[in-house]
Write a protein that holds these residues in place. Structure first.
Motif, PDB file in Angstrom:
ATOM      1  N   GLU A 110      -0.168   9.469   6.645  1.00 37.33           N
ATOM      2  CA  GLU A 110      -0.054   8.348   5.717  1.00 37.33           C
ATOM      3  C   GLU A 110      -0.027   7.018   6.457  1.00 37.33           C
ATOM      4  O   GLU A 110      -0.643   6.037   6.015  1.00 37.33           O
ATOM      5  N   ASN A 140       0.288   2.946  -3.596  1.00 38.77           N
ATOM      6  CA  ASN A 140      -0.839   3.881  -3.484  1.00 38.77           C
ATOM      7  C   ASN A 140      -0.506   5.040  -2.558  1.00 38.77           C
ATOM      8  O   ASN A 140      -1.362   5.545  -1.842  1.00 38.77           O
ATOM      9  N   ARG A 194      -3.534   6.238   7.467  1.00 40.72           N
ATOM     10  CA  ARG A 194      -4.326   5.829   6.289  1.00 40.72           C
ATOM     11  C   ARG A 194      -4.028   4.379   5.922  1.00 40.72           C
ATOM     12  O   ARG A 194      -4.952   3.578   5.680  1.00 40.72           O
ATOM     13  N   ILE A 195      -2.739   4.039   5.870  1.00 43.43           N
ATOM     14  CA  ILE A 195      -2.336   2.678   5.504  1.00 43.43           C
ATOM     15  C   ILE A 195      -2.883   1.660   6.496  1.00 43.43           C
ATOM     16  O   ILE A 195      -3.458   0.628   6.116  1.00 43.43           O
ATOM     17  N   LYS A 233      -5.400   1.913   8.594  1.00 49.57           N
ATOM     18  CA  LYS A 233      -6.853   1.811   8.535  1.00 49.57           C
ATOM     19  C   LYS A 233      -7.281   0.902   7.386  1.00 49.57           C
ATOM     20  O   LYS A 233      -8.265   0.147   7.502  1.00 49.57           O
ATOM     21  N   LYS A 234      -6.529   0.926   6.303  1.00 45.08           N
ATOM     22  CA  LYS A 234      -6.884   0.120   5.130  1.00 45.08           C
ATOM     23  C   LYS A 234      -6.499  -1.342   5.292  1.00 45.08           C
ATOM     24  O   LYS A 234      -7.279  -2.246   4.934  1.00 45.08           O
ATOM     25  N   VAL A 235      -5.302  -1.622   5.828  1.00 46.97           N
ATOM     26  CA  VAL A 235      -4.814  -3.009   5.849  1.00 46.97           C
ATOM     27  C   VAL A 235      -4.909  -3.661   7.233  1.00 46.97           C
ATOM     28  O   VAL A 235      -4.740  -4.882   7.341  1.00 46.97           O
ATOM     29  N   TYR A 236      -5.175  -2.873   8.260  1.00 46.07           N
ATOM     30  CA  TYR A 236      -5.221  -3.373   9.644  1.00 46.07           C
ATOM     31  C   TYR A 236      -6.330  -2.615  10.375  1.00 46.07           C
ATOM     32  O   TYR A 236      -6.094  -1.922  11.352  1.00 46.07           O
ATOM     33  N   PRO A 237      -7.580  -2.746   9.899  1.00 44.25           N
ATOM     34  CA  PRO A 237      -8.662  -1.881  10.386  1.00 44.25           C
ATOM     35  C   PRO A 237      -9.130  -2.178  11.801  1.00 44.25           C
ATOM     36  O   PRO A 237      -9.804  -1.348  12.422  1.00 44.25           O
ATOM     37  N   GLN A 239      -0.049   8.423  -0.778  1.00 48.58           N
ATOM     38  CA  GLN A 239      -0.770   9.699  -0.825  1.00 48.58           C
ATOM     39  C   GLN A 239       0.102  10.850  -0.329  1.00 48.58           C
ATOM     40  O   GLN A 239      -0.393  11.957  -0.098  1.00 48.58           O
ATOM     41  N   TRP A 283     -11.083   9.012   5.233  1.00 48.12           N
ATOM     42  CA  TRP A 283     -10.523   7.668   5.349  1.00 48.12           C
ATOM     43  C   TRP A 283     -11.280   6.809   6.355  1.00 48.12           C
ATOM     44  O   TRP A 283     -10.869   5.672   6.630  1.00 48.12           O
ATOM     45  N   GLU A 321       0.831  -1.212   0.000  1.00 47.87           N
ATOM     46  CA  GLU A 321       0.000   0.000   0.000  1.00 47.87           C
ATOM     47  C   GLU A 321       0.859   1.254   0.000  1.00 47.87           C
ATOM     48  O   GLU A 321       0.576   2.224  -0.716  1.00 47.87           O
TER      49      GLU A 321
END
Length: 514
Positions: free
Chosen positions: A319, A36, A322-323, A325-329, A38, A74, A32
């Motif tokens: 960042e 991706n 964000r990462i 939250k996406k891969v380890y929510p 940001q 996010w 990520e």
């Protein structure tokens, strides 16, 4: 025997499964971050869209509100938490033109919290403080500054940094320029001392005597870079000029050519303004009342746009959030990030958070702070926590070797006393660690200078730091137990005697209003 075999096999499968799950999350973090990122978008929005973030300014409030909205996009809850008040000030235009002995627009800007020029600006002769006998002679000379601009900084004999001289000059030339500049600085300091006033009181005495403005030049010892701090005048503007424009005016005034400038420095006092920290969190699923924290100060001085101090630390932590939250929510522990206000005036935002949330301090697993520039993380100290190597070493082992191979470590190290916001938490007994970066000429080129701008960001290095920090936070969340807080009392390097652990300090909650 058969039961033991099956038990051992089950345990082995469990451990293998756990390692595989860990590796999957770590791989997802790396992917990520690399595919991706940001960071450039965040940097543009913060540095270009918001701008410099002086505490008490509209840009500081705009930054806090922007961050909250960005986190919400996010799916990360965020809030602005008030901790104090500050003198409000809004920068306007700064136009500086030499009108005599010839015409030239000069490079410079007003210092933070500088008073404004009258509308349209003021024309006046530029003078320097003469080398007078004593404070009585200075008081006698003082009325002559009425209607004039007064230069109060020593000129520089060269605008070339030391490394440029060392590359091209002879040894004799280098020695001579250093000796000549040291003598000039010493003579100038003696000249100022004979006024009987310190550097803060001198500008106020000059404005009281009728000077229409104060001119300074604080060279950072890098090409084109000047430090931009705050004004001490109350009625007339204080501006900082570039090294050569200042030197030219100084030489003209010193040789009797009576240079004249027109200065239009507009700014606005906005009254008492609230000050905030921006806090965002990803709630823990198993131990929501235990925390792993990210930390970076949000404010800056406003000579540039605060890109490396501390825009890069800010976008790094955003960042990472964000990462994760996406891969380890659904982390085991709650992940918190603090974007602190007024670090530049004494770690005020982070000290306020520590003081306002005493119940949280024993529940913070670890804190990772980043502040000092745009480079790859190069140093990590254990901050005096005896067992810090045990857990930090294990966690770093999960980070790609290409990122950690050049990181120098110091364990257990000594507790930081106040260099950045991690020190506020160390003083409260929290294992808080500073992710210290490679220099990239930070101290001279960008630290508190007019050159601290977007173009100085090294995004590859910041991306590397995002991978490091995200994996370390993930591992800290997954750690079965709270890490050790055992401390090593630091020694006085001169005496060899034990000293004391730093103690928490209260913030200044009403700043700039003296």
């Amino acid at each position: 025997m058969k039961k033991f075999y099956f038990y051992g096999l089950a345990l082995m499968l469990l451990l293998v499964g756990k390692v595989q799950a860990q590796n999957q999350v770590i791989e997802a973090i790396i992917k990520e971050a690399n595919e991706n990122s940001q960071l450039e978008v965040l940097a543009h929005e913060l540095m270009d869209g918001v701008g410099p973030r002086l505490v008490g300014s509209p840009q500081m409030q705009k930054a806090h509100d922007w961050a909250v909205k960005q986190y919400q996009t996010w799916g990360i809850p965020a809030r602005n938490e008030k901790w104090g008040e500050w003198r409000g000030w809004e920068r306007g235009i700064t136009h500086i033109d030499m009108l005599a002995p010839w015409t030239k627009s000069l490079a410079g800007t007003q210092l933070a919290w500088s008073p404004s020029s009258p509308q349209g600006g003021v024309k006046g002769e530029v003078v320097i403080i003469p080398d007078l006998a004593d404070s009585a002679a200075f008081q006698k000379w003082l009325p002559s500054v009425k209607g004039k601009y007064v230069m109060i900084s020593a000129p520089q004999l060269t605008g070339r940094p030391d490394y440029n001289w060392e590359k091209w000059a002879t040894k004799e030339s280098i020695e001579k320029i250093k000796a000549d500049q040291a003598k000039l600085d010493g003579d100038w300091n003696n000249r100022l001392q004979k006024t009987g006033l310190n550097r803060r009181d001198l500008p106020m005495a000059l404005e009281k005597a009728g000077a229409v403005g104060i001119i300074t030049s604080y060279w950072s010892r890098a090409f084109g870079a000047n430090k931009i701090f705050s004004a001490s005048t109350k009625q007339v503007p204080t501006v900082d000029l570039s090294l050569e424009d200042y030197g030219m005016l100084f030489r003209l005034a010193e040789s009797g050519k009576k240079p004249q400038i027109h200065l239009n420095a507009q700014s606005k006092e906005t009254g008492v303004q609230p000050t905030f920290n921006t806090i965002a969190e990803i709630k823990g699923s198993e131990k929501p009342d235990e925390y792993v924290m990210l930390s970076a100060h949000f404010d800056s001085w406003d000579g540039g746009t605060g890109a490396t101090d501390n825009g890069t630390g800010t976008i790094l932590m955003m960042e990472v959030m964000r990462i994760l939250k996406k891969v380890y929510p659904n982390p085991k522990r709650t992940i918190l990030v603090g974007h602190w206000g007024s670090e530049e005036q004494g770690l005020n935002g982070s000290r306020a958070f520590v003081e306002d949330h005493p119940e949280m301090m024993n529940k913070i697993q670890v804190l990772f702070n980043q502040d000092n520039g745009t480079g790859r993380v190069a140093n990590l100290s254990g901050q005096g926590f005896v067992d810090s190597y045990e857990y930090l070493g294990r966690w770093m082992n999960k980070v790609p070797r290409s990122i950690t191979s050049d990181i120098e470590t110091s364990f257990p190290g000594n507790p930081g006393g106040g260099g950045s916001d991690y020190a506020s938490f160390v003083a409260a007994g929290v294992p808080a660690f500073n992710l210290s970066s490679l220099s990239w000429d930070y101290s001279t080129q960008t630290w508190h200078t007019n050159m601290d701008t977007y173009d100085k960001i090294v995004f590859d290095d910041v991306k590397s730091n995002a991978i490091l920090a995200a994996i370390m936070v993930y591992m800290a969340c997954e750690e079965p137990e709270m890490v050790s807080r055992e401390k090593r009392i630091p020694l006085n390097f001169r005496t060899g005697e034990p000293t004391e652990w730093p103690t928490p300090r209260s913030p200044n909650r009403k700043g700039g209003m003296d």
